[in-house]
Design a protein around this motif. Sequence first.
Motif, mmCIF file in Angstrom:
data_model
loop_
_atom_site.group_PDB
_atom_site.id
_atom_site.type_symbol
_atom_site.label_atom_id
_atom_site.label_comp_id
_atom_site.label_asym_id
_atom_site.label_seq_id
_atom_site.Cartn_x
_atom_site.Cartn_y
_atom_site.Cartn_z
ATOM 1 N N VAL A 29 9.350 -0.455 10.822
ATOM 2 C CA VAL A 29 8.712 -0.449 9.498
ATOM 3 C C VAL A 29 7.410 0.341 9.544
ATOM 4 C CG1 VAL A 29 7.656 -1.878 7.703
ATOM 5 C CG2 VAL A 29 9.735 -2.658 8.847
ATOM 6 N N ASP A 30 7.309 1.353 8.687
ATOM 7 C CA ASP A 30 6.099 2.170 8.616
ATOM 8 C C ASP A 30 5.219 1.795 7.427
ATOM 9 O OD1 ASP A 30 6.773 3.714 10.866
ATOM 10 O OD2 ASP A 30 8.044 5.021 9.638
ATOM 11 N N ASP A 31 5.818 1.218 6.404
ATOM 12 C CA ASP A 31 5.079 0.868 5.194
ATOM 13 C C ASP A 31 4.219 -0.371 5.448
ATOM 14 O OD1 ASP A 31 4.847 -0.753 2.533
ATOM 15 O OD2 ASP A 31 5.295 1.296 1.911
ATOM 16 N N GLU A 32 2.903 -0.220 5.312
ATOM 17 C CA GLU A 32 1.972 -1.324 5.615
ATOM 18 C C GLU A 32 2.212 -2.533 4.727
ATOM 19 O OE1 GLU A 32 -0.641 -1.907 7.726
ATOM 20 O OE2 GLU A 32 -0.312 -0.093 8.918
ATOM 21 N N LYS A 33 2.467 -2.314 3.434
ATOM 22 C CA LYS A 33 2.635 -3.436 2.507
ATOM 23 C C LYS A 33 3.927 -4.199 2.818
ATOM 24 C CE LYS A 33 -1.157 -2.560 0.423
ATOM 25 N NZ LYS A 33 -2.332 -3.406 0.751
ATOM 26 N N PHE A 34 4.994 -3.451 3.108
ATOM 27 C CA PHE A 34 6.248 -4.128 3.439
ATOM 28 C C PHE A 34 6.116 -4.861 4.764
ATOM 29 C CE2 PHE A 34 10.644 -4.224 5.121
ATOM 30 C CZ PHE A 34 11.226 -4.991 4.111
ATOM 31 N N LYS A 55 1.416 -13.789 -5.386
ATOM 32 C CA LYS A 55 0.387 -12.908 -5.942
ATOM 33 C C LYS A 55 -0.167 -12.022 -4.833
ATOM 34 C CE LYS A 55 -1.114 -15.985 -9.659
ATOM 35 N NZ LYS A 55 -2.262 -16.764 -10.210
ATOM 36 N N PHE A 56 -0.472 -10.787 -5.185
ATOM 37 C CA PHE A 56 -0.941 -9.830 -4.193
ATOM 38 C C PHE A 56 -2.189 -10.332 -3.477
ATOM 39 C CE2 PHE A 56 -3.633 -6.115 -3.127
ATOM 40 C CZ PHE A 56 -2.827 -5.555 -2.154
ATOM 41 N N ASN A 57 -3.146 -10.893 -4.243
ATOM 42 C CA ASN A 57 -4.380 -11.397 -3.625
ATOM 43 C C ASN A 57 -4.091 -12.527 -2.650
ATOM 44 O OD1 ASN A 57 -5.951 -9.586 -5.043
ATOM 45 N ND2 ASN A 57 -6.492 -11.026 -6.669
ATOM 46 N N ASP A 58 -3.125 -13.380 -3.003
ATOM 47 C CA ASP A 58 -2.758 -14.471 -2.114
ATOM 48 C C ASP A 58 -2.098 -13.939 -0.836
ATOM 49 O OD1 ASP A 58 -3.738 -16.312 -3.903
ATOM 50 O OD2 ASP A 58 -1.777 -16.744 -4.807
ATOM 51 N N SER A 59 -1.278 -12.899 -0.993
ATOM 52 C CA SER A 59 -0.616 -12.329 0.184
ATOM 53 C C SER A 59 -1.642 -11.719 1.133
ATOM 54 C CB SER A 59 0.403 -11.270 -0.232
ATOM 55 O OG SER A 59 -0.220 -10.099 -0.730
ATOM 56 N N GLU A 60 -2.674 -11.095 0.572
ATOM 57 C CA GLU A 60 -3.728 -10.534 1.415
ATOM 58 C C GLU A 60 -4.469 -11.627 2.169
ATOM 59 O OE1 GLU A 60 -6.153 -7.931 -1.114
ATOM 60 O OE2 GLU A 60 -5.227 -6.269 -0.019
ATOM 61 N N PHE A 61 -4.696 -12.761 1.502
ATOM 62 C CA PHE A 61 -5.365 -13.894 2.147
ATOM 63 C C PHE A 61 -4.520 -14.413 3.311
ATOM 64 C CE2 PHE A 61 -5.616 -18.530 2.593
ATOM 65 C CZ PHE A 61 -6.944 -18.663 2.975
ATOM 66 N N ILE A 62 -3.203 -14.519 3.088
ATOM 67 C CA ILE A 62 -2.316 -15.029 4.128
ATOM 68 C C ILE A 62 -2.313 -14.101 5.336
ATOM 69 C CG2 ILE A 62 0.087 -15.555 4.718
ATOM 70 C CD1 ILE A 62 0.460 -16.405 1.767
ATOM 71 N N VAL A 63 -2.182 -12.800 5.087
ATOM 72 C CA VAL A 63 -2.168 -11.830 6.183
ATOM 73 C C VAL A 63 -3.500 -11.847 6.921
ATOM 74 C CG1 VAL A 63 -2.038 -9.373 6.762
ATOM 75 C CG2 VAL A 63 -0.416 -10.357 5.138
ATOM 76 N N ASP A 64 -4.594 -11.991 6.188
ATOM 77 C CA ASP A 64 -5.912 -12.053 6.825
ATOM 78 C C ASP A 64 -6.023 -13.288 7.713
ATOM 79 O OD1 ASP A 64 -8.771 -11.111 7.023
ATOM 80 O OD2 ASP A 64 -9.135 -13.086 6.148
ATOM 81 N N THR A 65 -5.473 -14.409 7.263
ATOM 82 C CA THR A 65 -5.476 -15.635 8.061
ATOM 83 C C THR A 65 -4.663 -15.452 9.329
ATOM 84 O OG1 THR A 65 -5.688 -17.005 6.058
ATOM 85 C CG2 THR A 65 -4.914 -18.098 8.062
ATOM 86 N N LEU A 66 -3.504 -14.811 9.209
ATOM 87 C CA LEU A 66 -2.671 -14.556 10.374
ATOM 88 C C LEU A 66 -3.359 -13.588 11.336
ATOM 89 C CD1 LEU A 66 0.795 -14.223 8.602
ATOM 90 C CD2 LEU A 66 0.028 -16.110 10.050
ATOM 91 N N PRO A 192 -12.614 -11.070 20.713
ATOM 92 C CA PRO A 192 -12.337 -9.947 19.834
ATOM 93 C C PRO A 192 -13.081 -10.127 18.518
ATOM 94 C CG PRO A 192 -10.332 -10.841 20.766
ATOM 95 C CD PRO A 192 -11.435 -11.810 21.103
ATOM 96 N N ASN A 193 -13.459 -9.023 17.876
ATOM 97 C CA ASN A 193 -14.265 -9.154 16.651
ATOM 98 C C ASN A 193 -13.649 -8.400 15.498
ATOM 99 O OD1 ASN A 193 -14.708 -6.585 17.524
ATOM 100 N ND2 ASN A 193 -16.915 -6.823 17.801
ATOM 101 N N GLY A 194 -12.345 -8.589 15.318
ATOM 102 C CA GLY A 194 -11.742 -8.023 14.124
ATOM 103 C C GLY A 194 -10.702 -6.977 14.446
ATOM 104 N N GLY A 195 -10.105 -6.446 13.382
ATOM 105 C CA GLY A 195 -9.162 -5.365 13.561
ATOM 106 C C GLY A 195 -7.759 -5.704 13.102
ATOM 107 N N GLY A 196 -7.421 -6.989 13.102
ATOM 108 C CA GLY A 196 -6.148 -7.384 12.542
ATOM 109 C C GLY A 196 -4.966 -7.215 13.461
#
Length: 216
Positions: A29-34, A55-66, A192-196
């Motif tokens: 998968v190359d698409d970041e959103k997918f 909701k898009f904002n909720d999905s961003e929160f979930i990914v940030d938590t992960l 580690p201090n970020g980066g995802g």
Amino acid sequence: MNINITIPTDLSEITLRQYKHFLKIQKTVDDEKFLSAKIIEIFCGVNLQDVMQIKFNDSEFIVDTLTKMFEQKPNLVTKFKLNNKEYGFHPQLDDLTLGEYIDLDTFIGDWENIEKAMAVLYRPIVSKLKDKYTIEDYKVGKDTEILDMPMDAVLSSIFFLWNLGLDLSKAMMNYLDKEEVQALTQYLNSQPNGGGITQFTDLLKETLHDMKISLN
């Protein structure tokens, strides 16, 4: 549409089976959103169709938590429960049999089969006395169940072997250049201090590739 989602916040809540699934998806998968949608599907156990309704904002929160979860640097996990059994980290690595040593050395760097290495390092505990315990004898082919072991145990055991100075670290010293050695050392000795998730997996690719621990 209301969707109940349990978001893991600790690597102990992620299984090796899920992580291997994620690595396979990431390769294709190359698409970041997918990819973000697949991350939620895999690690939160939500149907992809339902993920698309979030909701898009909720999905961003979930990914940030992960993402924050994957920034953890776990200490060695010596015991964990799996399918009503208590597993223990090998208490005497100096006493590895030739068969155990070969399988550990062969598969610790192979993410396609890393559960075979984990089956050497972690086995059901058969007896305990205070802080000491013994584990089952090693048997080839007993690695299917351990696919559901927690990821904090997987990653912590890999880093433990590095610090212990087994062949894992010898391979690194032989094949990694000075900058790569420094990068891994810095990672092991500082939070580690970020980066995802992307940075996390890229870091592993860059620093562990020549140790045979490749995410590919």
